[in-house]
Design a protein around this motif. Sequence first.
Motif, PDB file in Angstrom:
ATOM      1  N   LYS A   1      47.143  30.688  -6.209  1.00 21.21           N
ATOM      2  CA  LYS A   1      48.209  29.743  -6.541  1.00 21.21           C
ATOM      3  C   LYS A   1      49.526  30.173  -5.908  1.00 21.21           C
ATOM      4  O   LYS A   1      50.259  29.362  -5.384  1.00 21.21           O
ATOM      5  N   LEU A   2      49.810  31.418  -5.952  1.00 21.95           N
ATOM      6  CA  LEU A   2      51.041  31.908  -5.355  1.00 21.95           C
ATOM      7  C   LEU A   2      51.020  31.704  -3.850  1.00 21.95           C
ATOM      8  O   LEU A   2      52.010  31.348  -3.242  1.00 21.95           O
ATOM      9  N   ARG A   3      49.872  31.926  -3.258  1.00 20.92           N
ATOM     10  CA  ARG A   3      49.765  31.773  -1.821  1.00 20.92           C
ATOM     11  C   ARG A   3      49.984  30.312  -1.401  1.00 20.92           C
ATOM     12  O   ARG A   3      50.692  30.018  -0.458  1.00 20.92           O
ATOM     13  N   ARG A   4      49.372  29.345  -2.089  1.00 28.01           N
ATOM     14  CA  ARG A   4      49.545  27.935  -1.763  1.00 28.01           C
ATOM     15  C   ARG A   4      50.988  27.499  -1.990  1.00 28.01           C
ATOM     16  O   ARG A   4      51.530  26.734  -1.232  1.00 28.01           O
ATOM     17  N   LYS A   5      51.592  27.988  -3.018  1.00 33.45           N
ATOM     18  CA  LYS A   5      52.964  27.617  -3.330  1.00 33.45           C
ATOM     19  C   LYS A   5      53.924  28.137  -2.256  1.00 33.45           C
ATOM     20  O   LYS A   5      54.895  27.495  -1.904  1.00 33.45           O
ATOM     21  N   ASP A   6      53.664  29.271  -1.699  1.00 33.25           N
ATOM     22  CA  ASP A   6      54.521  29.839  -0.665  1.00 33.25           C
ATOM     23  C   ASP A   6      54.439  29.051   0.640  1.00 33.25           C
ATOM     24  O   ASP A   6      55.378  29.033   1.411  1.00 33.25           O
ATOM     25  N   LYS A   7      53.359  28.349   0.918  1.00 34.07           N
ATOM     26  CA  LYS A   7      53.169  27.655   2.184  1.00 34.07           C
ATOM     27  C   LYS A   7      53.696  26.223   2.170  1.00 34.07           C
ATOM     28  O   LYS A   7      53.798  25.617   3.212  1.00 34.07           O
ATOM     29  N   ALA A   8      54.029  25.657   1.069  1.00 39.52           N
ATOM     30  CA  ALA A   8      54.417  24.237   0.989  1.00 39.52           C
ATOM     31  C   ALA A   8      55.869  24.100   0.550  1.00 39.52           C
ATOM     32  O   ALA A   8      56.462  25.018   0.004  1.00 39.52           O
ATOM     33  N   PHE A   9      56.434  22.883   0.858  1.00 43.52           N
ATOM     34  CA  PHE A   9      57.782  22.554   0.393  1.00 43.52           C
ATOM     35  C   PHE A   9      57.669  21.798  -0.917  1.00 43.52           C
ATOM     36  O   PHE A   9      56.761  20.987  -1.108  1.00 43.52           O
TER      37      PHE A   9
ATOM     38  N   VAL B   1      62.357  18.594  -0.033  1.00 40.23           N
ATOM     39  CA  VAL B   1      62.177  17.478   0.896  1.00 40.23           C
ATOM     40  C   VAL B   1      63.244  16.415   0.666  1.00 40.23           C
ATOM     41  O   VAL B   1      63.850  15.899   1.617  1.00 40.23           O
ATOM     42  N   VAL B   2      63.514  16.091  -0.588  1.00 40.63           N
ATOM     43  CA  VAL B   2      64.523  15.075  -0.909  1.00 40.63           C
ATOM     44  C   VAL B   2      65.900  15.549  -0.457  1.00 40.63           C
ATOM     45  O   VAL B   2      66.677  14.764   0.110  1.00 40.63           O
TER      46      VAL B   2
ATOM     47  N   ALA C   1      66.584  17.633   2.036  1.00 48.43           N
ATOM     48  CA  ALA C   1      66.608  17.603   3.496  1.00 48.43           C
ATOM     49  C   ALA C   1      66.776  16.174   4.009  1.00 48.43           C
ATOM     50  O   ALA C   1      67.570  15.923   4.925  1.00 48.43           O
ATOM     51  N   VAL C   2      66.060  15.224   3.429  1.00 49.18           N
ATOM     52  CA  VAL C   2      66.191  13.822   3.837  1.00 49.18           C
ATOM     53  C   VAL C   2      67.597  13.313   3.532  1.00 49.18           C
ATOM     54  O   VAL C   2      68.214  12.589   4.323  1.00 49.18           O
ATOM     55  N   GLY C   3      68.156  13.694   2.404  1.00 49.57           N
ATOM     56  CA  GLY C   3      69.521  13.281   2.043  1.00 49.57           C
ATOM     57  C   GLY C   3      70.557  13.817   3.024  1.00 49.57           C
ATOM     58  O   GLY C   3      71.472  13.095   3.433  1.00 49.57           O
ATOM     59  N   ILE C   4      70.429  15.055   3.427  1.00 50.74           N
ATOM     60  CA  ILE C   4      71.371  15.650   4.381  1.00 50.74           C
ATOM     61  C   ILE C   4      71.254  14.958   5.743  1.00 50.74           C
ATOM     62  O   ILE C   4      72.262  14.624   6.374  1.00 50.74           O
TER      63      ILE C   4
END
Length: 159
Positions: A8-16, A21-22, A24-27
């Motif tokens: 779980k920790l490994r998957r969480k580290d690889k994704a946003f 995301v919201v 980044a899109v706002g900026i």
Amino acid sequence: MRTPVNRKLRRKDKAFSLVEVVLAVGIVAFVLISILGLMSVGIKANRESADDIAVGLIVQHVSTSLRMEGFTKVNANTNYAPANTTPDFYYDATGAGSANGAGTADANTLYACTVIRSSPAALPASNVLFLKLQISWPLAAPEANRQKRTVQLSLSNRE
């Protein structure tokens, strides 16, 4: 052997995350809207600059034409009377102009220049003519919607 907690920790580290995301899109949206807003200002400034250059060239051409015509002829020319409202010079978008007073407006005419002679009451017998050049454009627009520039010009008697 690995435990499920490590996966779980490994998957969480690889994704946003959705929050990242919201943000980044706002900026990106804010930056794009700012750039698009500045483009209209830049286009307007470019158009005004081109008009100012054209007015300068028109003033130079009219000034040269009037000086070549001579003090006496300009002073006696009824086309340049103080009540004159009829354009004396016409120019198209490329800067091609008409001869002194002989040109007429056509479909390509963009600029018109009216020459108005004004002699101050204090100098009735002066050897200097004071002229006002009124330049307006575009001619296709109604009079109230045209842009206008007024330039003062003096012509001395060197004859």
